[in-house]
Design a protein around this motif. Structure first.
Motif, mmCIF file in Angstrom:
data_model
loop_
_atom_site.group_PDB
_atom_site.id
_atom_site.type_symbol
_atom_site.label_atom_id
_atom_site.label_comp_id
_atom_site.label_asym_id
_atom_site.label_seq_id
_atom_site.Cartn_x
_atom_site.Cartn_y
_atom_site.Cartn_z
ATOM 1 N N GLY A 87 16.651 33.319 -31.824
ATOM 2 C CA GLY A 87 17.609 32.750 -30.873
ATOM 3 C C GLY A 87 17.316 33.021 -29.415
ATOM 4 N N VAL A 88 16.379 33.919 -29.135
ATOM 5 C CA VAL A 88 16.213 34.343 -27.745
ATOM 6 C C VAL A 88 15.725 33.218 -26.833
ATOM 7 C CG1 VAL A 88 13.831 35.179 -28.039
ATOM 8 C CG2 VAL A 88 15.308 36.176 -26.273
ATOM 9 N N ILE A 89 14.871 32.331 -27.315
ATOM 10 C CA ILE A 89 14.351 31.263 -26.454
ATOM 11 C C ILE A 89 15.476 30.327 -26.006
ATOM 12 C CG2 ILE A 89 13.757 29.712 -28.377
ATOM 13 C CD1 ILE A 89 11.287 28.887 -26.749
ATOM 14 N N PHE A 90 16.443 30.087 -26.885
ATOM 15 C CA PHE A 90 17.581 29.224 -26.537
ATOM 16 C C PHE A 90 18.548 29.968 -25.625
ATOM 17 C CE2 PHE A 90 16.090 28.222 -30.829
ATOM 18 C CZ PHE A 90 15.661 26.934 -30.631
ATOM 19 N N ALA A 91 18.711 31.264 -25.897
ATOM 20 C CA ALA A 91 19.585 32.068 -25.054
ATOM 21 C C ALA A 91 19.059 32.126 -23.623
ATOM 22 C CB ALA A 91 19.715 33.472 -25.631
ATOM 23 N N PHE A 92 17.747 32.285 -23.477
ATOM 24 C CA PHE A 92 17.152 32.265 -22.147
ATOM 25 C C PHE A 92 17.390 30.927 -21.460
ATOM 26 C CE2 PHE A 92 14.141 35.858 -23.289
ATOM 27 C CZ PHE A 92 14.611 36.716 -22.316
ATOM 28 N N ALA A 93 17.215 29.826 -22.209
ATOM 29 C CA ALA A 93 17.408 28.485 -21.630
ATOM 30 C C ALA A 93 18.853 28.285 -21.191
ATOM 31 C CB ALA A 93 17.002 27.421 -22.642
ATOM 32 N N ILE A 94 19.800 28.707 -22.031
ATOM 33 C CA ILE A 94 21.222 28.547 -21.712
ATOM 34 C C ILE A 94 21.591 29.367 -20.489
ATOM 35 C CG2 ILE A 94 23.561 29.021 -22.537
ATOM 36 C CD1 ILE A 94 22.413 28.469 -25.391
ATOM 37 N N TRP A 95 21.158 30.611 -20.491
ATOM 38 C CA TRP A 95 21.483 31.506 -19.381
ATOM 39 C C TRP A 95 20.884 30.997 -18.065
ATOM 40 C CZ3 TRP A 95 17.764 35.464 -17.519
ATOM 41 C CH2 TRP A 95 18.287 36.216 -16.460
ATOM 42 N N LEU A 96 19.583 30.649 -18.082
ATOM 43 C CA LEU A 96 18.939 30.158 -16.863
ATOM 44 C C LEU A 96 19.556 28.848 -16.382
ATOM 45 C CD1 LEU A 96 15.172 30.888 -17.614
ATOM 46 C CD2 LEU A 96 16.629 32.045 -15.941
ATOM 47 N N GLU A 97 19.925 27.981 -17.347
ATOM 48 C CA GLU A 97 20.536 26.705 -16.968
ATOM 49 C C GLU A 97 21.860 26.927 -16.247
ATOM 50 O OE1 GLU A 97 23.689 24.101 -17.247
ATOM 51 O OE2 GLU A 97 23.449 25.462 -18.945
ATOM 52 N N LEU A 98 22.691 27.805 -16.786
ATOM 53 C CA LEU A 98 23.997 28.054 -16.182
ATOM 54 C C LEU A 98 23.860 28.695 -14.805
ATOM 55 C CD1 LEU A 98 26.015 29.335 -19.278
ATOM 56 C CD2 LEU A 98 26.467 27.255 -17.962
ATOM 57 N N VAL A 99 23.043 29.738 -14.723
ATOM 58 C CA VAL A 99 22.903 30.442 -13.455
ATOM 59 C C VAL A 99 22.197 29.567 -12.424
ATOM 60 C CG1 VAL A 99 21.972 32.496 -12.318
ATOM 61 C CG2 VAL A 99 22.897 32.679 -14.635
ATOM 62 N N GLY A 100 21.191 28.793 -12.867
ATOM 63 C CA GLY A 100 20.487 27.905 -11.950
ATOM 64 C C GLY A 100 21.343 26.763 -11.451
ATOM 65 N N SER A 101 22.330 26.355 -12.248
ATOM 66 C CA SER A 101 23.202 25.254 -11.834
ATOM 67 C C SER A 101 24.161 25.666 -10.725
ATOM 68 C CB SER A 101 24.010 24.744 -13.032
ATOM 69 O OG SER A 101 23.174 24.168 -14.009
ATOM 70 N N ILE A 102 24.441 26.945 -10.610
ATOM 71 C CA ILE A 102 25.412 27.411 -9.611
ATOM 72 C C ILE A 102 24.932 27.119 -8.192
ATOM 73 C CG2 ILE A 102 26.708 29.396 -8.744
ATOM 74 C CD1 ILE A 102 26.364 30.586 -11.634
ATOM 75 N N PRO A 103 23.709 27.530 -7.810
ATOM 76 C CA PRO A 103 23.242 27.123 -6.476
ATOM 77 C C PRO A 103 23.066 25.610 -6.351
ATOM 78 C CG PRO A 103 21.488 28.232 -7.708
ATOM 79 C CD PRO A 103 22.754 28.440 -8.462
ATOM 80 N N GLY A 104 22.836 24.914 -7.485
ATOM 81 C CA GLY A 104 22.748 23.458 -7.447
ATOM 82 C C GLY A 104 24.050 22.831 -6.981
ATOM 83 N N GLU A 105 25.177 23.355 -7.472
ATOM 84 C CA GLU A 105 26.475 22.837 -7.044
ATOM 85 C C GLU A 105 26.705 23.117 -5.561
ATOM 86 O OE1 GLU A 105 28.545 20.987 -9.143
ATOM 87 O OE2 GLU A 105 26.704 21.115 -10.294
ATOM 88 N N VAL A 458 8.331 39.347 -37.248
ATOM 89 C CA VAL A 458 9.035 38.826 -36.072
ATOM 90 C C VAL A 458 8.304 37.609 -35.505
ATOM 91 C CG1 VAL A 458 9.743 39.338 -33.699
ATOM 92 C CG2 VAL A 458 10.050 41.059 -35.500
ATOM 93 N N ALA A 459 6.977 37.704 -35.427
ATOM 94 C CA ALA A 459 6.178 36.601 -34.878
ATOM 95 C C ALA A 459 6.342 35.327 -35.706
ATOM 96 C CB ALA A 459 4.714 37.015 -34.813
ATOM 97 N N LYS A 460 6.382 35.468 -37.044
ATOM 98 C CA LYS A 460 6.519 34.307 -37.921
ATOM 99 C C LYS A 460 7.862 33.607 -37.745
ATOM 100 C CE LYS A 460 3.418 36.092 -41.504
ATOM 101 N NZ LYS A 460 3.330 36.645 -42.887
ATOM 102 N N ILE A 461 8.829 34.337 -37.248
ATOM 103 C CA ILE A 461 10.166 33.770 -37.065
ATOM 104 C C ILE A 461 10.365 33.206 -35.663
ATOM 105 C CG2 ILE A 461 12.587 34.469 -36.771
ATOM 106 C CD1 ILE A 461 12.138 36.302 -39.202
ATOM 107 N N SER A 462 9.869 33.904 -34.658
ATOM 108 C CA SER A 462 10.183 33.542 -33.273
ATOM 109 C C SER A 462 9.203 32.571 -32.636
ATOM 110 C CB SER A 462 10.271 34.809 -32.409
ATOM 111 O OG SER A 462 9.057 35.537 -32.502
ATOM 112 N N PHE A 465 8.987 27.951 -32.977
ATOM 113 C CA PHE A 465 9.635 27.003 -32.065
ATOM 114 C C PHE A 465 8.799 26.805 -30.804
ATOM 115 C CE2 PHE A 465 12.561 24.965 -29.246
ATOM 116 C CZ PHE A 465 13.312 24.166 -30.081
ATOM 117 N N VAL A 466 8.149 27.863 -30.341
ATOM 118 C CA VAL A 466 7.238 27.709 -29.209
ATOM 119 C C VAL A 466 6.104 26.761 -29.599
ATOM 120 C CG1 VAL A 466 5.682 28.900 -27.616
ATOM 121 C CG2 VAL A 466 7.803 30.012 -28.351
ATOM 122 N N GLY A 467 5.619 26.899 -30.840
ATOM 123 C CA GLY A 467 4.592 25.982 -31.342
ATOM 124 C C GLY A 467 5.070 24.546 -31.362
#
Length: 531
Positions: A87-105, A458-462, A465-467
């Motif tokens: 889940g970490v790759i999606f969590a990073f995307a969600i977090w960066l999207e939200l925080v990055g949108s703030i200066p966008g507004e 861990v590598a086989k699971i995470s 999705f990058v692939g």
């Protein structure tokens, strides 16, 4: 399940207000203009497809929240349905999207206000980017957004509900005034006598590149407050769907006002692509003699984006808090201010990240392209999580269950994959490189294995999705030149390969064997679900 129950919870009205405030932000100031410029009057089809997509996404989220009504649920879906490594790759995307949108507004407000006078424009903007003075002015907006969130959910709700009421009424009222003053029905088919002069590609392109997906992304903000909502199983899905429908009609009215007020002869002669506005509705109002509406528009250029920015601050801090709770970020960030029940450390950390975004991206248009790519990526976990939770938590009680979930979720995942095509090869490559780098850092720091599983487990699971991201990026790079590719594949071969890769990826990430393996590792990590 360990959780502390907040003393104060918010009701359906506040849920609708949170999502509505998130949707009616900076997007309404620019999306009607940019959408018409790309798709002509066919942009209405873009809005309808956007409506259908987000309602289905809201219903998928609703069942997940019915199982886990947790703080910052959007950021922790992948961890709950699989584990923190997946889940970490999606969590990073969600977090960066939200925080990055703030200066966008904040940037949207400053860029719109720059149109008040030539002197102010010169002071705040140079060559389409914010000047030092413009950045300083934007920084003050950021400070105001954070202050509004630092006194707890009740204070936040009062501020947000008031802003939401203004944001719903003002754009619709302004649009109706413009329609009543200047409306030319011939505009809708003025160019080449066609309602959709640029074809179907332009319809999808309008969804991804004009702020539509970016704007409607705010629909899910209320889900980050799940643990603070009364009866979330009922109020969350109802609130999300109502807010999406309300905002859809507002955007359609705005689109109608913009197209109807344009100069018909200019459209006949030069087409939609010739449109050139910096403060679209304010300039339209001035052109047709509505000077008082122009002044109201400049005032709302502060109010609407600010309401969204304030909401994003609250949602972003909750997502970072949830990542820390899932051990994807330092645990020191999973601390609540006991007096006001807000994520104090997470909020201050996010402020620093928002300032970095402000420094890196000096204009709304440039930042929105990057944010839209993150939004598409973050949404991919939603259909994956629901089907995975149907396997791992099949018997868990829920008061909402989505019918035809397997079909709906597979279609949503495929549509999200196709959106990446219209992001373009260049930006898609940047996104894949960014997420690959973040995953590499995370793997080096956190994926050392524990008792019962190894680094390779861990590598086989995470990493699959990058692939997957690299596979679709390569396909876009070798695909049609319209998408930034090198024309090694024609449209038929390209889309056939793309659909097969996307559907197989969805199957792989949601099949019971893969989900069970992920849950085994989650169990070994002894993760406690905290609010």
């Amino acid at each position: 399940m360990e959780c502390s129950i907040p003393k104060h919870k918010i009701g359906l009205l506040s849920v609708i207000a949170i999502s509505t405030t998130g949707i009616i932000g900076s997007g309404w100031l620019f999306s009607a203009y940019l959408g018409a410029k790309i798709a002509g009057a066919g942009v209405y089809l873009s809005w309808v497809l956007t409506l259908v997509f987000f309602i289905l996404m809201a219903l998928v989220i609703a069942e997940i929240v019915a199982i886990f009504p947790l703080r910052g649920i959007i950021g922790r879906m992948g961890s709950l349905s699989h584990n923190k490594y997946f889940g970490v790759i999606f969590a990073f995307a969600i977090w960066l999207e939200l925080v990055g949108s703030i200066p966008g507004e904040a940037q949207a407000s400053v860029e719109y206000l720059a149109g008040i006078s030539p002197h102010l424009s010169k002071l705040l903007i140079s060559d389409g980017a914010l000047t030092a003075a413009g950045l300083a002015f934007t920084f003050l907006f950021l400070v105001a957004y954070w202050l509004a969130n630092m006194f707890g959910i009740k204070f936040f709700a009062k501020v947000n509900n008031s802003i939401a009421a203004v944001k719903v009424v003002l754009p619709a009222l302004i649009a109706l005034i413009i329609i009543g003053t200047s409306f030319h029905p011939a505009n809708f088919t003025a160019y080449k006598d066609s309602f959709m002069p640029y074809g179907m590609n332009s319809i999808i392109l309008a969804m991804t590149s004009t702020g539509m997906i970016y704007s409607f992304n705010g629909f899910q903000l209320c889900a980050s407050f799940a643990s603070e909502i009364e009866n979330p199983g009922r109020n969350l899905p109802l609130g999300m769907v109502i807010s999406i429908i309300i905002c859809f009609f507002i955007y359609v009215i705005l689109q109608t006002a913009f197209i109807g007020a344009l100069d018909t002869q200019q459209l006949v002669t030069n087409g939609w692509a010739s449109l050139n506005f910096s403060s679209p509705f304010a300039q339209i109002a001035t052109m047709i003699g509505l000077n008082f509406v122009t002044m109201v528009l400049y005032a709302d250029a502060c109010i609407s984006p600010s309401g969204t920015g304030i909401t994003f601050v609250g949602s972003g801090s909750r997502v970072l808090y949830s990542m820390a709770s899932e051990r994807q970020m330092p645990s020191m960030l999973a601390v609540l201010d006991k007096k006001h029940n807000f994520e104090k450390r997470a909020m201050f950390f996010n402020f620093g990240v928002a300032v970095v975004f402000l420094y890196l991206f000096h204009s709304w248009a440039v930042l929105i392209n990057f944010i839209t790519a993150l939004i598409i990526l973050m949404y991919m976990i939603i259909p994956i999580s629901l089907i995975a939770l149907r396997h791992s938590h099949a018997t868990m009680e829920r008061n909402f269950r989505l019918p035809f979930a397997n079909i709906i979720c597979a279609i949503l995942f495929l549509v999200q994959s196709i959106f990446f095509i219209f992001i373009g090869a260049k930006d898609m490559l940047y996104l894949t490189l960014t997420m690959s780098a973040l995953m590499a850092v995370f793997m080096m720091l956190h994926a050392r294995g524990q008792d019962g599983y190894s680094f390779m487990d861990v590598a086989k699971i995470s990493l699959p999705f990058v692939g997957f991201l690299w596979m679709i990026t390569i396909l876009i790079l070798v695909g049609p030149s319209n998408y930034g590719g090198h024309d090694y594949l024609n449209y038929g071969a390209f889309y056939a390969a793309y659909v097969v890769v996307s559907l197989y990826a969805f199957y792989h990430f949601t099949n019971k064997k893969f989900v069970d393996k992920c849950q085994e590792i989650r169990t070994m990590d002894k993760v406690k679900i905290v609010e």
